[in-house]
Enzyme design. Structure first.
Site, short mmCIF file in Angstrom:
data_model
loop_
_atom_site.label_atom_id
_atom_site.label_comp_id
_atom_site.label_asym_id
_atom_site.label_seq_id
_atom_site.Cartn_x
_atom_site.Cartn_y
_atom_site.Cartn_z
N PHE A 11 -20.13 -37.54 22.74
CA PHE A 11 -21.35 -37.30 21.95
C PHE A 11 -21.00 -36.99 20.48
CE2 PHE A 11 -24.18 -33.43 21.03
CZ PHE A 11 -25.10 -34.17 20.29
N LEU A 33 -12.52 -41.17 28.71
CA LEU A 33 -13.80 -41.72 29.17
C LEU A 33 -14.34 -40.95 30.39
CD1 LEU A 33 -13.33 -45.57 28.63
CD2 LEU A 33 -14.23 -43.83 27.06
N ALA A 74 -11.96 -33.70 22.01
CA ALA A 74 -11.91 -33.89 23.47
C ALA A 74 -11.81 -32.54 24.17
CB ALA A 74 -10.70 -34.76 23.84
N TYR A 159 -14.35 -21.28 29.77
CA TYR A 159 -14.43 -22.25 28.66
C TYR A 159 -14.26 -21.54 27.32
CZ TYR A 159 -16.98 -25.26 25.32
OH TYR A 159 -17.36 -25.99 24.22
N VAL A 202 -29.79 -28.99 26.85
CA VAL A 202 -31.20 -28.72 27.12
C VAL A 202 -32.13 -29.70 26.39
CG1 VAL A 202 -31.34 -26.89 25.37
CG2 VAL A 202 -32.91 -26.86 27.24
P1 NAD Z 1 -18.63 -34.77 25.28
O1 NAD Z 1 -18.36 -34.49 26.72
O2 NAD Z 1 -19.66 -35.78 24.93
O3 NAD Z 1 -17.29 -35.12 24.51
C1 NAD Z 1 -16.03 -34.75 24.98
C2 NAD Z 1 -15.20 -36.01 25.07
O4 NAD Z 1 -13.90 -35.65 25.53
C3 NAD Z 1 -15.77 -37.04 26.08
O5 NAD Z 1 -15.85 -38.30 25.47
C4 NAD Z 1 -14.76 -37.02 27.21
O6 NAD Z 1 -14.65 -38.27 27.87
C5 NAD Z 1 -13.50 -36.61 26.50
N1 NAD Z 1 -12.53 -35.97 27.40
C6 NAD Z 1 -12.77 -35.05 28.36
N2 NAD Z 1 -11.64 -34.72 28.97
C7 NAD Z 1 -10.64 -35.47 28.40
C8 NAD Z 1 -9.25 -35.58 28.62
N3 NAD Z 1 -8.62 -34.87 29.56
N4 NAD Z 1 -8.55 -36.44 27.84
C9 NAD Z 1 -9.17 -37.17 26.88
N5 NAD Z 1 -10.49 -37.11 26.64
C10 NAD Z 1 -11.22 -36.26 27.39
O7 NAD Z 1 -19.02 -33.34 24.63
P2 NAD Z 1 -19.42 -32.97 23.14
O8 NAD Z 1 -20.65 -32.16 23.24
O9 NAD Z 1 -19.40 -34.17 22.27
O10 NAD Z 1 -18.23 -32.00 22.75
C11 NAD Z 1 -17.25 -32.32 21.77
C12 NAD Z 1 -16.49 -31.05 21.42
O11 NAD Z 1 -17.38 -30.10 20.83
C13 NAD Z 1 -15.86 -30.34 22.61
O12 NAD Z 1 -14.60 -29.88 22.22
C14 NAD Z 1 -16.79 -29.17 22.88
O13 NAD Z 1 -16.12 -28.10 23.46
C15 NAD Z 1 -17.25 -28.86 21.48
N6 NAD Z 1 -18.54 -28.16 21.41
C16 NAD Z 1 -19.68 -28.80 21.77
C17 NAD Z 1 -20.90 -28.13 21.65
C18 NAD Z 1 -22.21 -28.79 22.01
O14 NAD Z 1 -23.23 -28.14 21.84
N7 NAD Z 1 -22.25 -30.04 22.46
C19 NAD Z 1 -20.93 -26.81 21.20
C20 NAD Z 1 -19.74 -26.18 20.85
C21 NAD Z 1 -18.55 -26.88 20.93
#
Ligand code: NAD
Length: 327
Positions: A11, A33, A74, A159, A202
């Protein structure tokens, strides 16, 4: 610059990839992925399908591409899952990050930008145990939102502990090996391409259900407060972190608390959804209120949130409409 975006097919990562491309950078994505999708990426962006736990796989990528900076997105990012499977979470989120830090150090990367989390790192601020200790010693009161970067971190789940642990390692790689870094502690990110199972899903969950005219549920009484930040603002913060000379930790949010009932009402208006939600018991341990003071990012990175909640939700619903039509 040649930049590696881990989680680039996810995302937030896929929005960062686009912003970097528009700014003229040469971008490569690495993603297992697991939740990410190839179709989230522009077709011309090379995608290495690699698991960040696989040091040798990452080493091959670095040898072939020699990235000059790493934007590390990731992760496994589901709080509830992190409590059910702490080992896998630590392997991906901590060991995976260490694999990348080692390679970024070996290849003299100019910058390591890390996606941390304001929501899970600060926790709720108040911990009954710490509050008791401190009142006995007459120490400072526990922090309350809005959290600043100086607020004491108090993760309440695995986490959050993973992300905080990574922050310490990143600081050590700077001190010991001069690897410049920027840690961005995101608030609750929302926008197009969000996976419904994510940390702040959400908006995606409500928007999808409302557009399909399905039943909707709110956990707790809906008065839990969060800081909802639009994904383009987060991508722009990454770009500014990359271009900046600063090293440090920055909150990335709007600075405004919004409760879940308000998000629900705004989305119901935008989707013309007329049904009422059912209310479910609040999951044990859920943080009641968290939002971030982002003035440090304003002063030092020149970044502040640009898209207000109503506009961000409008864009998200517009995207969700086209996606469900095309699905
Ligand atoms: P997401 O799940 O869409 O993106 C994470 C990506 O990491 C995915 O494309 C997934 O396939 C990849 N991934 C997962 N495990 C992996 C592995 N072992 N090796 C390689 N790739 C892997 O989630 P997001 O919301 O886009 O989150 C991106 C980052 O932002 C993350 O680090 C998350 O902790 C952080 N974050 C997100 C939010 C939020 O509100 N969405 C808030 C705070 C922090």
């Amino acid at each position: 610059m040649k930049i590696l975006v881990t989680g680039g097919a996810g995302f937030i990562g896929s929005h960062i990839v686009r912003w970097l491309g528009k700014a003229g950078h040469d971008v490569i994505a690495a993603d297992s992925l697991r939740t990410g999708k190839r179709t989230n990426l522009p077709p011309d962006v090379p995608l290495y399908e690699v698991d960040i736990r696989d040091h040798d796989g990452l080493a091959e990528l670095f040898a072939a591409e020699r990235p000059q900076a790493v934007l590390h997105q990731a992760a496994l990012a589901n709080v509830r899952e992190s409590m059910e499977d702490p080992i896998t979470y630590a392997e991906v989120n901590v060991i995976g990050t260490l694999n990348l830090l080692e390679l970024a150090k070996d290849y003299n990367c100019a910058k390591f930008v890390f996606a941390s989390t304001g929501g899970a790192v600060y926790g709720e601020g108040k911990s009954p145990i710490l509050a008791l200790d401190e009142s006995e010693e007459g120490g400072p009161p526990p922090p309350e939102p809005p959290f600043t970067e100086e607020s004491r971190p108090q993760p309440k789940d695995n986490y959050g502990a993973n992300k905080l642990g990574c922050e310490h390692y990143i600081e050590l790689y700077y001190q010991n090996y001069d690897l410049p870094y920027v840690i961005l502690r995101y608030a609750n990110v929302y926008g197009p391409r969000q996976d419904v199972k994510g940390e702040a899903g959400v908006v995606a969950i409500f928007a999808g259900a409302m557009l399909a005219d399905h039943a909707t549920r709110i956990t707790g009484d809906g008065r839990q407060k969060r800081d909802f930040i639009y994904v383009d603002d987060v991508a722009r913060a990454n770009l500014m972190a990359l271009n900046s000379e600063v090293t440090g930790t920055y909150n990335v949010g709007t600075g405004l608390p919004t409760d879940i009932n308000t998000v629900y009402r705004l989305l119901a208006d935008l989707t013309e959804y007329r049904r009422s939600p059912s209310y479910m018991p609040r999951p044990a341990g859920e943080v009641l209120a968290t939002w971030l003071d982002c003035s440090k990012a304003g002063k030092e990175l020149g970044w502040e949130a640009d898209v207000d909640l109503r506009e961000g939700l409008r864009r998200t619903v517009e995207w969700a409409r086209t996606t469900s039509v095309n699905a």
